[in-house]
Write an enzyme that holds these catalytic residues in place. Sequence first.
Site, mmCIF file in Angstrom:
data_model
loop_
_atom_site.group_PDB
_atom_site.id
_atom_site.type_symbol
_atom_site.label_atom_id
_atom_site.label_comp_id
_atom_site.label_asym_id
_atom_site.label_seq_id
_atom_site.Cartn_x
_atom_site.Cartn_y
_atom_site.Cartn_z
ATOM 1 N N HIS A 143 -7.588 -3.525 4.244
ATOM 2 C CA HIS A 143 -7.016 -2.170 4.200
ATOM 3 C C HIS A 143 -7.746 -1.340 3.155
ATOM 4 O O HIS A 143 -8.152 -0.198 3.407
ATOM 5 C CB HIS A 143 -5.523 -2.256 3.872
ATOM 6 C CG HIS A 143 -4.883 -0.959 3.472
ATOM 7 N ND1 HIS A 143 -5.094 -0.372 2.231
ATOM 8 C CD2 HIS A 143 -4.050 -0.121 4.132
ATOM 9 C CE1 HIS A 143 -4.426 0.759 2.156
ATOM 10 N NE2 HIS A 143 -3.780 0.936 3.296
ATOM 11 N N ASN A 144 -7.942 -1.911 1.978
ATOM 12 C CA ASN A 144 -8.620 -1.184 0.905
ATOM 13 C C ASN A 144 -10.084 -0.927 1.246
ATOM 14 O O ASN A 144 -10.643 0.115 0.882
ATOM 15 C CB ASN A 144 -8.522 -1.961 -0.408
ATOM 16 C CG ASN A 144 -7.125 -1.897 -1.004
ATOM 17 O OD1 ASN A 144 -6.172 -1.514 -0.323
ATOM 18 N ND2 ASN A 144 -6.981 -2.276 -2.245
ATOM 19 N N GLU A 147 -10.131 1.898 3.524
ATOM 20 C CA GLU A 147 -9.816 3.057 2.678
ATOM 21 C C GLU A 147 -11.072 3.558 1.955
ATOM 22 O O GLU A 147 -11.326 4.773 1.910
ATOM 23 C CB GLU A 147 -8.744 2.646 1.670
ATOM 24 C CG GLU A 147 -8.347 3.701 0.660
ATOM 25 C CD GLU A 147 -7.388 3.139 -0.374
ATOM 26 O OE1 GLU A 147 -7.676 3.277 -1.577
ATOM 27 O OE2 GLU A 147 -6.365 2.542 0.019
ATOM 28 N N LYS A 166 -4.451 -6.811 3.149
ATOM 29 C CA LYS A 166 -4.418 -5.697 2.201
ATOM 30 C C LYS A 166 -5.824 -5.418 1.648
ATOM 31 O O LYS A 166 -6.206 -4.255 1.433
ATOM 32 C CB LYS A 166 -3.462 -6.021 1.046
ATOM 33 C CG LYS A 166 -3.444 -4.990 -0.092
ATOM 34 C CD LYS A 166 -3.137 -3.575 0.402
ATOM 35 C CE LYS A 166 -2.752 -2.630 -0.727
ATOM 36 N NZ LYS A 166 -3.743 -2.496 -1.783
ATOM 37 N N SER A 222 0.833 -1.201 0.000
ATOM 38 C CA SER A 222 0.000 0.000 0.000
ATOM 39 C C SER A 222 0.867 1.249 0.000
ATOM 40 O O SER A 222 1.932 1.290 0.602
ATOM 41 C CB SER A 222 -0.909 0.022 1.229
ATOM 42 O OG SER A 222 -1.654 1.219 1.277
#
Length: 628
Positions: free
Chosen positions: A351-352, A355, A348, A293
């Site tokens: 995480h997105n 986000e 990940k 990231s």
Amino acid sequence: MIIIIMGVSGCGKTTIGKLLSKEMNIPFFDADDFHPKENIIKMEKGFPLNDEDRLPWLKKLTENISLWNNKGDAVLACSALKESYRKILSSSTADIQWIILNGSFELINERLKTRSNHYMKASLLLSQFEDLEIPDYGIHINIEQSPNEIINQITVNIQSMSKSVVGVLGLGVMGKSLSINIASKGFNVSVYNRTDLGEDQVVSDFIHKNKTYQNLIGFIDLEKFVKSLKTPRKIVIMITSGKAVDEVIEQLLPLLSKDDIIMDGGNSHYLETTRRYQYLNKLGIHFIGCGISGGEEGALKGPSMMPGGSKKGFNQFAHILESISAKDKNNQACCNYIGNEGSGHFVKMVHNGIEYGEMQLLSEVYALLKRSMNNSEIAAVLSKWKSTDLSSYLLEITIHILNRKKGNEYVLEAILDAAANKGTGSWSIIAALNLGSVNTMMTSAVFSRYLSSFKEKRTSLSALISNSVKPLTPIDIDALEKAYRFARIINHHQGFELIRLASNEYKWDLNLSEIARIWTNGCIIRSDFMEKLVSIYKTNDNCFDDEQSRNILLEFESSISECISYSLKNRVAFDSFYTAYNYWVAMTTENLPANLIQAQRDYFGAHTFQWKNDNSNKQHHINWLKND
């Protein structure tokens, strides 16, 4: 590269140096030729040189090493007996490779007795052995071999050491940035890109543009690319996720050996990564699925990295990944082994998802403030927030975006209001559904993007609504700040809950605090709040168990309710904030109307239900058409 052949007098430095110079077709220099006249006179009289005698000689050599290196490669024969001498020579800007010629006193003494017309007398050999500090680095050679055998051994070692320590396959935006990042840390890097579909010049253009990095080597032949790597080979795949990753792996397999390492640095789905990990593990190949990231800038200057999969493969790759990653406030790498199988890509993916939620919250803040402010005024409000615990990377770039003008017009106003997505947000939703995790914030954010894509339909329907009148009163900025703080806690809580449930389901044993730490720098969702989460998850399973977070939610519930009411009165879509509020209300409500849903399910489908205050977990069914 400057190859320095070192050892005591009589070990064969000059002979080997000249032969190596001829073999490699590079210049040869003898350090003895650079001694001041007084040093030569002293040695001819039978007196050994001391450190003070050697200092001017070493400084002169250091200057010349830099000059030779600027012109290319060279070989230097030099005694360099002490580590302090070698440090002086290494202080030049040159890339130095040390060759250490080792032999016994008896062997070298016999050689010196047969040597004539040289100022170094055999009687001085003992003093050289007394001064000799053998380094624990470099290429060590036993001089009992023939000169030809020694040259062969040196060239094989140099060729091996000059091979790249890592290969990057795929020179898209992220692949290019990551390659430069690795090269800038001093590692030799081989890069490869396909030549079809108009990409025939990608490698040559990349190497030419970055020619200052002499440790970058380009390839358009896959076999040569693989052969250019040191074993065990470390290959980073930086291509679009999906079928292409499997195709590249199959192309690589015939060229690889047992214990080689493949790392997928793209946004692959975690279940695909798990499948690839299991497949390659059976073949003796270590597979790492690594979430990266930070975007283009992060990949270039230091991303947040989430490697999962082969622990053994990671341990061999760790020094490179930690070197290129961002650093946290304690200068620790924002990179650590996440867990087994596809856990790195799962983290990940979440995480997105977080986000998505953070971006949507800011867009809704913008929409609400836009009813009574221009972009610069909104930016001023957000700038005040940035000076508080609300500070984050996304808040920072939002301020920059709002202030950006082209001429007298705000750039933002010229951008079409249709948001794209790459799928990782929807993956998070599907994972949440499969794991029974409540991730309404991510879901709201993803569907808001989907809804924005219906621009033509929205435009036609908007003509039916008169919404041009400005609100009678502006939004309470203090209430909006509190609402934003409230919603961000819910967003992060839901994201980490998804990770926690996945860890339990797949037995990954994930460390939530360490994941939060990895996300404190380099990544898109870095923030002051993320720093707090590092501590929160050291002692708690979730944010609701943290007293400070819980008190904020309790205290600011009225503020988010006020902002939702304002959005309804002024007809502003505010779904992510409402979703956060609704989740909190439901989670803090003892009795939800789900009892009616269970009754309905039992009525039409005999799906059964449980009685209140019955701890037996026994399921019941009744005939709803028959009165008892």
